[in-house]
Scaffold this motif. Structure first.
Motif, PDB file in Angstrom:
ATOM      1  N   GLU A   1      39.433  64.351  22.066  1.00  0.00           N
ATOM      2  CA  GLU A   1      39.318  64.279  23.600  1.00  0.00           C
ATOM      3  C   GLU A   1      39.137  63.007  24.200  1.00  0.00           C
ATOM      4  O   GLU A   1      39.527  62.680  25.055  1.00  0.00           O
ATOM      5  N   LEU A   2      38.043  62.453  23.461  1.00  0.00           N
ATOM      6  CA  LEU A   2      37.607  61.033  23.773  1.00  0.00           C
ATOM      7  C   LEU A   2      38.610  60.034  23.703  1.00  0.00           C
ATOM      8  O   LEU A   2      38.965  58.861  24.481  1.00  0.00           O
ATOM      9  N   ARG A   3      39.503  60.207  22.644  1.00  0.00           N
ATOM     10  CA  ARG A   3      40.455  59.378  22.448  1.00  0.00           C
ATOM     11  C   ARG A   3      41.670  59.380  23.383  1.00  0.00           C
ATOM     12  O   ARG A   3      42.224  58.373  24.103  1.00  0.00           O
ATOM     13  N   ARG A   4      41.965  60.471  23.802  1.00  0.00           N
ATOM     14  CA  ARG A   4      42.764  60.929  24.713  1.00  0.00           C
ATOM     15  C   ARG A   4      42.345  60.105  26.298  1.00  0.00           C
ATOM     16  O   ARG A   4      43.074  59.701  26.963  1.00  0.00           O
ATOM     17  N   GLN A   5      41.145  60.482  26.563  1.00  0.00           N
ATOM     18  CA  GLN A   5      40.566  59.782  27.731  1.00  0.00           C
ATOM     19  C   GLN A   5      40.759  58.406  27.731  1.00  0.00           C
ATOM     20  O   GLN A   5      40.973  57.737  28.549  1.00  0.00           O
ATOM     21  N   ILE A   6      40.432  57.767  26.789  1.00  0.00           N
ATOM     22  CA  ILE A   6      40.307  56.319  26.734  1.00  0.00           C
ATOM     23  C   ILE A   6      41.924  55.938  26.809  1.00  0.00           C
ATOM     24  O   ILE A   6      42.202  54.841  27.347  1.00  0.00           O
ATOM     25  N   LEU A   7      42.878  56.433  26.193  1.00  0.00           N
ATOM     26  CA  LEU A   7      44.098  56.029  26.096  1.00  0.00           C
ATOM     27  C   LEU A   7      44.764  56.334  27.564  1.00  0.00           C
ATOM     28  O   LEU A   7      45.529  55.438  28.168  1.00  0.00           O
ATOM     29  N   ASP A   8      44.248  57.264  28.225  1.00  0.00           N
ATOM     30  CA  ASP A   8      44.685  57.449  29.695  1.00  0.00           C
ATOM     31  C   ASP A   8      44.113  56.292  30.526  1.00  0.00           C
ATOM     32  O   ASP A   8      44.924  55.708  31.309  1.00  0.00           O
TER      33      ASP A   8
ATOM     34  N   LEU B   1      33.557  51.967  26.609  1.00  0.00           N
ATOM     35  CA  LEU B   1      34.911  52.889  26.956  1.00  0.00           C
ATOM     36  C   LEU B   1      34.984  54.281  27.292  1.00  0.00           C
ATOM     37  O   LEU B   1      35.643  54.895  27.961  1.00  0.00           O
ATOM     38  N   VAL B   2      33.542  54.985  26.983  1.00  0.00           N
ATOM     39  CA  VAL B   2      33.644  56.220  26.987  1.00  0.00           C
ATOM     40  C   VAL B   2      33.094  56.521  28.489  1.00  0.00           C
ATOM     41  O   VAL B   2      33.766  57.302  29.133  1.00  0.00           O
ATOM     42  N   ASN B   3      32.127  55.815  28.861  1.00  0.00           N
ATOM     43  CA  ASN B   3      31.624  56.337  30.215  1.00  0.00           C
ATOM     44  C   ASN B   3      31.839  55.278  31.276  1.00  0.00           C
ATOM     45  O   ASN B   3      31.377  55.700  32.416  1.00  0.00           O
ATOM     46  N   ASP B   4      32.050  54.232  31.039  1.00  0.00           N
ATOM     47  CA  ASP B   4      32.457  53.201  32.271  1.00  0.00           C
ATOM     48  C   ASP B   4      33.731  53.225  32.861  1.00  0.00           C
ATOM     49  O   ASP B   4      34.608  53.654  32.128  1.00  0.00           O
TER      50      ASP B   4
END
Length: 290
Positions: free
Chosen positions: A230-237, A205-208
């Protein structure tokens, strides 16, 4: 992970730091190095399998480059793979009800479900069982189910559909167990017709990049709570870009979108679930965790 072999003997505190950095770089998940008991307990099977006495020896072997697969074994061992059939039954039933509603609203379109962080497969297989019951009772098409996880070991088990007596008894009613599983020695194995209804795939989920296409419902329960903000926001986006407007996001009981994104709001129809607003927010910029 790029690592420099420390000069001199590796001490436990430095070994713990290497291991926690590896986990974060591979998955985004964070474990405080001070929680040595958690790391040591999780890595005991790896130490036994490798004939190693302690964490220091494990890290030395991992960093010397002679066992490139060892880092993956360490990460797999540290991931929390807690799962069970029909876990949080009310939530699973709401997902099935929502999927049926989407099928009625769009009779010409196949409903699509993504189980992100599926672990050893109990969540998507539970959904497949419910969807089949709906299909039989209401004549609805069974939704497409994509199930993903970062752990190769967990996915291998999910694809096999093999569970111990203890695992099969956790949340799975006897009626469904007899209908969908067969006894094989001390284990229970999912019938091929059930396994065929779930597509298992490795996904970080983080890098793909997110899977191709749009989904009606995405489940990602008890994954985000281990990640930095920051990673949570990235994945929600990323979820916002693949969930159809009006579609649903299902998080764990201790997780929320509130204060983190405008792409989702609490669902007025399904308490505890989140509805996609159609605002995709910032385009996903995949960054290396850690």
């Amino acid at each position: 992970m790029t690592a420099v072999i420390p000069s001199g003997p590796i001490r436990s505190s430095r070994a713990m730091a290497v291991i926690t950095a590896l986990l974060e770089s591979r998955t985004g998940q964070q474990i405080d190095a001070s929680r040595a008991w958690r790391i040591e307990t999780a890595l005991k099977p790896v130490l036994r399998a490798r004939g190693l006495e302690n964490i220091d020896m494990l890290v030395t072997q991992m960093l010397n480059g002679r066992s490139p697969e060892l880092a993956g074994e360490v990460v797999d061992a540290l991931l929390n793979q807690e799962s069970s059939f029909f876990r949080d039954l009310q939530v699973i039933e709401m997902v099935a009800d929502a999927a049926a509603g989407f099928a009625r609203e769009h009779p010409g379109r196949r409903v699509r479900i993504w189980s992100a962080g599926c672990s050893t497969g109990q969540e998507p297989l539970s959904l497949a069982m419910l969807f089949n019951e709906q299909a039989e009772d209401e004549g609805l098409a069974v939704p497409d189910i994509l199930a993903t996880d970062v752990s190769d070991a967990a996915l291998a088990r999910a694809r096999d559909g093999r569970y111990s007596q203890f695992e099969i008894q956790r949340g799975l009613p006897v009626r469904r167990m007899m209908q969908w599983f067969e006894r094989d020695g001390a284990d229970w194995v999912a019938r091929p017709e059930l396994l065929r209804q779930v597509q298992f795939r490795r996904q970080n989920l983080v890098n793909d990049a997110p899977p191709v296409g749009r989904f009606d419902i995405v489940l990602c329960r008890n994954v985000l709570l281990y990640l930095a903000a920051e990673l949570r926001r990235q994945i929600l986006d990323a979820f916002a870009q693949v969930i159809r407007p009006g579609g649903l996001l299902v998080l764990g009981a201790g997780e929320t979108v509130i204060g983190q994104t405008d792409a989702f709001r609490p669902s007025p129809a399904f308490r505890g679930l989140y509805e996609a607003t159609g605002c995709t927010g910032t385009p996903v910029r995949l960054v290396q965790a850690g």
